[in-house]
Every structure is written in C-alpha cells, then in structure tokens.
Design a protein around this motif. Sequence first.
Motif, PDB file in Angstrom:
ATOM      1  N   ARG A  67      -5.453   9.045   5.378  1.00 17.53           N
ATOM      2  CA  ARG A  67      -4.679   7.848   5.737  1.00 17.53           C
ATOM      3  C   ARG A  67      -4.285   7.073   4.486  1.00 17.53           C
ATOM      4  O   ARG A  67      -3.152   6.587   4.362  1.00 17.53           O
ATOM      5  CB  ARG A  67      -5.505   6.955   6.669  1.00 17.53           C
ATOM      6  CG  ARG A  67      -5.684   7.514   8.060  1.00 17.53           C
ATOM      7  CD  ARG A  67      -6.801   6.804   8.819  1.00 17.53           C
ATOM      8  NE  ARG A  67      -6.589   5.359   8.924  1.00 17.53           N
ATOM      9  CZ  ARG A  67      -7.483   4.514   9.423  1.00 17.53           C
ATOM     10  NH1 ARG A  67      -8.656   4.971   9.835  1.00 17.53           N
ATOM     11  NH2 ARG A  67      -7.224   3.231   9.496  1.00 17.53           N
ATOM     12  N   ALA A  71      -0.461   6.391   2.942  1.00 19.03           N
ATOM     13  CA  ALA A  71       0.033   5.052   2.621  1.00 19.03           C
ATOM     14  C   ALA A  71       0.551   4.999   1.199  1.00 19.03           C
ATOM     15  O   ALA A  71       1.586   4.383   0.907  1.00 19.03           O
ATOM     16  CB  ALA A  71      -1.087   4.029   2.814  1.00 19.03           C
ATOM     17  N   GLN A  74       3.901   7.109   0.903  1.00 21.74           N
ATOM     18  CA  GLN A  74       5.047   6.510   1.585  1.00 21.74           C
ATOM     19  C   GLN A  74       5.434   5.162   0.995  1.00 21.74           C
ATOM     20  O   GLN A  74       6.503   4.635   1.302  1.00 21.74           O
ATOM     21  CB  GLN A  74       4.745   6.352   3.080  1.00 21.74           C
ATOM     22  CG  GLN A  74       4.624   7.669   3.826  1.00 21.74           C
ATOM     23  CD  GLN A  74       4.389   7.466   5.315  1.00 21.74           C
ATOM     24  OE1 GLN A  74       3.937   6.396   5.752  1.00 21.74           O
ATOM     25  NE2 GLN A  74       4.691   8.473   6.100  1.00 21.74           N
ATOM     26  N   ALA A  76       3.727   2.075   1.351  1.00 24.76           N
ATOM     27  CA  ALA A  76       3.613   1.142   2.473  1.00 24.76           C
ATOM     28  C   ALA A  76       4.022  -0.271   2.060  1.00 24.76           C
ATOM     29  O   ALA A  76       3.477  -0.841   1.115  1.00 24.76           O
ATOM     30  CB  ALA A  76       2.178   1.133   3.004  1.00 24.76           C
ATOM     31  N   VAL A  79       0.470  -3.591   4.867  1.00 25.51           N
ATOM     32  CA  VAL A  79      -0.811  -2.974   5.206  1.00 25.51           C
ATOM     33  C   VAL A  79      -1.514  -3.856   6.230  1.00 25.51           C
ATOM     34  O   VAL A  79      -1.651  -5.064   6.019  1.00 25.51           O
ATOM     35  CB  VAL A  79      -1.705  -2.798   3.961  1.00 25.51           C
ATOM     36  CG1 VAL A  79      -3.103  -2.330   4.370  1.00 25.51           C
ATOM     37  CG2 VAL A  79      -1.079  -1.798   2.999  1.00 25.51           C
ATOM     38  N   ALA A 112       1.061   0.869   6.752  1.00 20.01           N
ATOM     39  CA  ALA A 112      -0.223   1.566   6.844  1.00 20.01           C
ATOM     40  C   ALA A 112      -1.189   0.747   7.689  1.00 20.01           C
ATOM     41  O   ALA A 112      -1.369  -0.444   7.452  1.00 20.01           O
ATOM     42  CB  ALA A 112      -0.815   1.791   5.454  1.00 20.01           C
ATOM     43  N   LEU A 114      -4.824   0.405   8.139  1.00 19.51           N
ATOM     44  CA  LEU A 114      -6.074   0.767   7.473  1.00 19.51           C
ATOM     45  C   LEU A 114      -7.285   0.065   8.083  1.00 19.51           C
ATOM     46  O   LEU A 114      -8.315  -0.085   7.449  1.00 19.51           O
ATOM     47  CB  LEU A 114      -5.985   0.465   5.976  1.00 19.51           C
ATOM     48  CG  LEU A 114      -4.974   1.314   5.189  1.00 19.51           C
ATOM     49  CD1 LEU A 114      -4.997   0.944   3.705  1.00 19.51           C
ATOM     50  CD2 LEU A 114      -5.236   2.800   5.359  1.00 19.51           C
TER      51      LEU A 114
END
Length: 326
Positions: A67, A71, A74, A76, A79, A112, A114
Amino acid sequence: MAFRLFAMVLALVAALVVAELVLRVLGFRYELRAVVVEGAAPDARTVHDHYITDRDLIWVPRTYDQRLALARDQGAAIVFMGDSCTQFGRYPEAMMTYITHMHADGDAVPFANLGVAGWSTHQGLAQLRRDVAPLRPRVVTIYYGWNDHWLSIGIDDAEVGYLLHHPLLRWSDLRVTQLLMRAHVAWHAPGERADYPLRVALDDYKANLRAMIDAVRAAGATPVVLTAPSGHVPGAEPAYLARQHVADLGKLIPLHQQYVQATRDVAGESGAALCDLAAAFAAQRREGLFTDDGIHLTEAGDVRIAQLLYACLREHDLIAPLVKEQ
C-alpha cells in the motif's frame, strides 16, 4: 575454571532449549502488541494471520508495504490517516470520486488510504514521521479518537512501543522471549483491570495531535483534523465494550466526548482545518449511519462523511491543491 564456565553456559543453553520446546508444545504464544480492539475487528487468529509486528508502529497489515509503495509510485495528493474507520471505510474513495468528477475533468486524483485497524495517535504519529511525510502529499486527513481511550493491555501504547525496541525483540519469535515480555507486562500492570491505563492518556492524545499537525506542515502539506462521530445512545451502549475496552460502560459516552473536544481544541489552538464530523452527525438522525457497534460507519454513513469532508476541503480552499498538476 574455564571448564566450569563452559559447563554453566552449556547448562543454561540446554535449559533454554528445553523451556522453548515445552512452551511450543503447550501452544504458548504472546506477541507484544496491543490487541485490535474495535468492534468489527477480527478475532485473535485473524489478527495474527493478517497483521504483523512492526517495531515502530506496533503492528501493520501484511499488505502495508505494498500500500505504501503504491502511494509512493502514484504520487498521492491526499493521504487519509486513521484507524479501522478509515482502513475499512469507503469515505476516502467516495470523496475522491466527487473531486475527480467535479474538479479534475474526470482525471483520477491519486490518493492513499493508510488507515490501520486498532491504531491510536501514538501509532499515527510514528507512521506520519516515518512513512507519510516522505510521500510529500498536499493534504493529510487525521481521523482518530476511539482506540486512544480504550483500556490498554496493562501498559500504554508508548510503553509497548518502547518495549518493541528492546534488544530481546531481536529474538521475538522465541517463546521464551515472548514469556519474558508477557511477564514484564504483567509485572507493570496494575492489579485491577479497571485501573489499567488508557492506551493513550488525554494529555498525550493532545500532544500527539499537535505533533502530527506540526509534522504534516513540516512536510509541506495541509493537515485536516476530523472528530470521530459516534452512534452511541445513553443506556444502550454496546455491552461487548465492557468486556475489554472500558471499565465502566456508563462512562463510555462522556469519555469519548472528552477526546472529541480535545480534538477540537487542538485543531483550534494550532489553526488546523477541522472537519467536525462528531457535531454534524450528532445534529442529525443517525439511524442507518452506524453499524451495531456505534463506532464504524455503514455505506450510508461513509457517504455522509465523504460529503462533510468534501465541504470542509472546499471551505478551506483545499480542492485546488489536490487537483494541481493532474
């Protein structure tokens, strides 16, 4: 003399080997991490199967590294941090869908989720410093406030984190090591469960939130603090919470309100954007928005969070930074 010393060492090693074998035969296992305590959390076996120990974060999902890598790859823009209300919640995806369709001309804005089930702000702060700040997002949402005020395992999260860095943990798979850690917890825990410390005391919760806000800003991002909404009704609090999570079920709602108010206070003092989900949910009919535990949200509840958070981001002019350069 040398022979006697060698014999003593050999005897000690032999005793440890025998003790290890006996503990394994008896099925003894003790992983030094706080139990995932939220109402919809898996049982102990599932926790063991799906979560692993992390010396900095106490535990993480087995898929955590993937994960985090996604992130990073990409880039992110936002978040979402939090506990199981975030990890298993649908509000991040729902809110990002609004933004994509209304502000990004259909181009997906990278984000993302998280969040990790059972986490407190102690773990969130460590994650932010180690894993989130290096991602250089533009916005970070901070949604905690349940696990912090649950009863601990006998020592608070900070002490658990401290012990995870003990040299003995290099051999944490050994049952003998696990027995020693269990003995340490038992020795330091108060005699009565009702006297156990909270996982994160109120003052420490405030300090953690302040530190998280500062860390987000230091990373060049904007912090958005969320209060944790509740579906609990006085006199109808879920009975299961008294079996593990609170000493007095009647104090659950006032206790949670203390942490919600502390969240508001820290956001106000620091000038951070506040999305007061708790107040918004309390001001409307909550039927159908929460699961039976009064903590986690249904699909309709997550949609409502997405709407409120989207409105909050618009109010603080935070949509443009998310879609920038998309």
